[in-house]
Write a protein that holds these residues in place. Structure first.
Motif, PDB file in Angstrom:
ATOM      1  N   ILE A 171       0.822  -1.218   0.000  1.00 52.98           N
ATOM      2  CA  ILE A 171       0.000   0.000   0.000  1.00 52.98           C
ATOM      3  C   ILE A 171       0.858   1.272   0.000  1.00 52.98           C
ATOM      4  CG2 ILE A 171      -2.026  -1.105   1.030  1.00 52.98           C
ATOM      5  CD1 ILE A 171      -1.160   0.002   3.741  1.00 52.98           C
ATOM      6  N   ALA A 234       9.005  -5.883  -3.494  1.00 51.76           N
ATOM      7  CA  ALA A 234       9.346  -6.806  -4.580  1.00 51.76           C
ATOM      8  C   ALA A 234       9.487  -8.230  -4.053  1.00 51.76           C
ATOM      9  CB  ALA A 234      10.640  -6.347  -5.253  1.00 51.76           C
ATOM     10  N   SER A 250       1.820   3.671  -7.545  1.00 49.20           N
ATOM     11  CA  SER A 250       2.031   4.341  -8.828  1.00 49.20           C
ATOM     12  C   SER A 250       1.833   3.388 -10.001  1.00 49.20           C
ATOM     13  CB  SER A 250       3.451   4.911  -8.869  1.00 49.20           C
ATOM     14  OG  SER A 250       4.378   3.850  -8.749  1.00 49.20           O
TER      15      SER A 250
HETATM   16  P1  ADP Z   1       3.789   6.297  -4.614  1.00 43.61           P
HETATM   17  O1  ADP Z   1       4.291   7.046  -5.785  1.00 43.61           O
HETATM   18  O2  ADP Z   1       2.366   6.438  -4.320  1.00 43.61           O
HETATM   19  O3  ADP Z   1       4.695   6.357  -3.418  1.00 43.61           O
HETATM   20  P2  ADP Z   1       4.858   3.724  -5.211  1.00 43.61           P
HETATM   21  O4  ADP Z   1       4.294   2.881  -6.292  1.00 43.61           O
HETATM   22  O5  ADP Z   1       6.246   4.231  -5.361  1.00 43.61           O
HETATM   23  O6  ADP Z   1       3.764   4.840  -5.064  1.00 43.61           O
HETATM   24  O7  ADP Z   1       4.762   2.979  -3.812  1.00 43.61           O
HETATM   25  C1  ADP Z   1       3.628   2.285  -3.379  1.00 43.61           C
HETATM   26  C2  ADP Z   1       4.064   1.092  -2.578  1.00 43.61           C
HETATM   27  O8  ADP Z   1       4.787   0.201  -3.433  1.00 43.61           O
HETATM   28  C3  ADP Z   1       4.992   1.415  -1.426  1.00 43.61           C
HETATM   29  O9  ADP Z   1       4.642   0.575  -0.337  1.00 43.61           O
HETATM   30  C4  ADP Z   1       6.364   1.060  -1.983  1.00 43.61           C
HETATM   31  O10 ADP Z   1       7.300   0.717  -0.983  1.00 43.61           O
HETATM   32  C5  ADP Z   1       6.038  -0.143  -2.838  1.00 43.61           C
HETATM   33  N1  ADP Z   1       6.992  -0.427  -3.919  1.00 43.61           N
HETATM   34  C6  ADP Z   1       7.865   0.417  -4.505  1.00 43.61           C
HETATM   35  N2  ADP Z   1       8.564  -0.229  -5.465  1.00 43.61           N
HETATM   36  C7  ADP Z   1       8.117  -1.514  -5.489  1.00 43.61           C
HETATM   37  C8  ADP Z   1       8.427  -2.682  -6.274  1.00 43.61           C
HETATM   38  N3  ADP Z   1       9.328  -2.656  -7.239  1.00 43.61           N
HETATM   39  N4  ADP Z   1       7.749  -3.825  -6.020  1.00 43.61           N
HETATM   40  C9  ADP Z   1       6.799  -3.855  -5.066  1.00 43.61           C
HETATM   41  N5  ADP Z   1       6.474  -2.814  -4.298  1.00 43.61           N
HETATM   42  C10 ADP Z   1       7.103  -1.645  -4.495  1.00 43.61           C
END
Ligand code: ADP
Length: 493
Positions: A171, A234, A250
């Motif tokens: 999240i 990840a 995102s």
């Molecule tokens: P925002 O731009 O809203 O911060 P993100 O997509 O960067 O959105 O982050 C949303 C969630 O996804 C966070 O909990 C973040 O730690 C996690 N996250 C970021 N990169 C990855 C990845 N490669 N795989 C899985 N989760 C990720």
């Protein structure tokens, strides 16, 4: 309201007046110095012994340190979830499962004040939002799905359903507790077990929720909460023993996740970015619409993927609407998130503030006209004045891309067909709003808008019983309501 000037009184002190500070009492919340991982009903040290700081974005002070989970920790959490699923949770009568979930909902209500304070301290959002929206809506989600736990036969008549197994849930930072509730409640109500990762800048309320879950007596391992950044996320996504990924964040990371699980048996629900068009027609009640626009974008610092950050105003009323919006943002109170008078709190992180600033520069360079409130900002922390852009062209990046800040791009239109075409011309399709006096226009617009939710004469209203989710690059799958049960079930026969 906030800064009305007194022209007549000649007093010895400053004649401008504002609300007296009304800060919520920080000491009503307990934040530990350090948080471990919540695995198998217990607090476990991260195997790499690494922790990271979580700070208050309103003053950059450290609030606590949080464990950084590595692959081995995620593996331990998934094993605990699998064990709880096979041995306890899937076998437990649904009615009993529901009782635990009701208990968690009630405990969130009991600890509502503390949760709201921590949400505002860790995330920067005004206490009014966390107290009146985030925390009660989180409790409502647990109540709502607790009710469904033993009624799945009614949700899907004449179908037999079974849970998927272990759900990995990731999240973002914009609604830390509420997103955790959105994810956990339907998953466990349908008999799955969970490994959840909050965002790295806002882990504290998810960890408080872990304390509540522990106190509720929920069987060990049914909900596991691991903290960390992208690498931890990840590790969840790529773990072979996970059956379902539920992600909100995102579009960029959503695409990475989709690629990572392609060719596996993992199911996915992805709730991604958005750029919500809010449309004001000339027949709309203008004052109500202006307040709705302010509520839709500024009261949440624009930190909502469905924030109404993209305003279309019918040309004949554009001048009036823009004037009223300018007046209104001037009266918004920007400052201490813990103050009950605050309308706009701090931006969640330095990185997010940099992104917003980047877009403010892009907007100016693209030729749009920028107008900002003249309010003063605190010296420390991450802040952005409420901002309007006028003279925006459809092709401008501030009209196309997600900014995630208190920034409103205003465009004009003449006809219904024109505005539908413009508002649908976006890679996103999460939500939209329509302001008009005519019921027929509302139905016409909602039918033709390519958005998962279309609000009419209101904005950003959420209810656990109503589904939420997007079109196009805003993701797929629905959360909330009866629709939110389905992504956690296999329907057999
Ligand atoms: P925002 O731009 O809203 O911060 P993100 O997509 O960067 O959105 O982050 C949303 C969630 O996804 C966070 O909990 C973040 O730690 C996690 N996250 C970021 N990169 C990855 C990845 N490669 N795989 C899985 N989760 C990720």
């Amino acid at each position: 309201m906030a800064k009305a000037k007194s022209n007549t009184l000649k007093l010895n002190f400053d004649t401008s007046w504002s609300y007296a500070p009304a800060p919520e009492n920080k000491s009503a919340a307990t934040i530990k110095k350090q948080y471990d991982l919540f695995i198998n009903g217990d607090w476990v040290k991260p195997s790499g012994n690494k922790y990271f700081d979580t700070i208050n974005p309103a003053n950059e002070e450290k609030l606590s340190e949080v464990a950084d989970a590595n692959m081995a920790d995620v593996d331990a959490a998934v094993k605990a979830a699998r064990n709880a699923y096979e041995k306890i949770w899937k076998k437990m009568p649904a009615k009993e499962r529901g009782k635990y979930i009701f208990r968690i909902a009630r405990m969130i209500q009991e600890k509502a004040r503390e949760l709201a304070i921590i949400e505002s301290l860790d995330g920067g959002k005004p206490i009014r939002e966390s107290r009146d929206f985030d925390v009660p809506t989180a409790a409502n989600h647990f109540f709502y799905y607790a009710g469904w736990a033993d009624k799945l036969d009614y949700a899907f008549p004449n179908r037999l359903s079974e849970p998927l197994g272990v759900a990995g849930q990731i999240i973002p930072w914009n609604f830390p507790l509420l997103m955790a509730a959105w994810k956990i409640a339907p998953a466990i109500a349908t008999g799955n077990t969970v490994v959840l990762k909050p965002a790295e800048t806002t882990s504290l309320t998810a960890l408080k929720l872990a304390e509540i879950i522990q106190e509720s007596g929920l069987p060990e391992g049914v909900v596991n909460i691991v903290t960390g950044a992208g690498a931890t996320g990840a590790a969840i996504v790529n773990h072979p023993d996970i059956n379902k990924i539920a992600f909100t964040g995102s579009t960029e990371v959503g695409k990475i996740i989709q690629r990572a699980i392609a060719g596996t048996n993992k199911k996915a629900t992805l709730e991604l970015g958005g750029k919500a068009a809010n449309i004001i027609f000339e027949d709309a009640p203008i004052d109500q619409a202006v307040e709705g626009v302010i509520n839709g974008i500024f009261f949440n610092q624009g930190h909502v993927c469905c924030s109404g950050s993209w305003l279309y105003v019918q040309e004949s009323v554009a001048k009036e609407v823009i004037r009223k919006l300018k007046d209104r943002i001037e009266s918004l109170i920007v400052g201490d998130p813990l103050d009950k008078n605050t309308d706009i709190g701090a931006i969640n992180s330095r990185q997010q503030l940099e992104t917003i600033d980047k877009y403010l520069n892009i907007g100016k360079k693209e030729g749009a006209e920028m107008y900002q409130s003249s309010c003063s900002l605190p010296g420390k922390g991450f802040w952005c004045r409420p901002t309007l852009f006028t003279n925006v062209a459809q092709s401008n990046r501030i009209a196309q891309e997600e900014i995630f800040g208190p920034v409103l791009a205003i465009l004009t239109f003449r006809t219904d067909d024109e505005v539908i075409e413009k508002a649908n011309n976006s890679p996103y399709g999460l939500s939209a709003g329509v302001w008009t006096d005519k019921g027929s226009k509302i139905f016409n617009m909602t039918r033709r808008m390519r958005a998962g939710v279309v609000w009419a004469n209101t904005f950003n209203k959420f209810d656990p019983s109503s589904p939420f989710g997007g079109y196009k690059e805003s993701g797929f799958g629905r959360e909330g309501g009866l629709h939110g049960l389905l992504p956690y079930l296999n329907l057999i026969n």
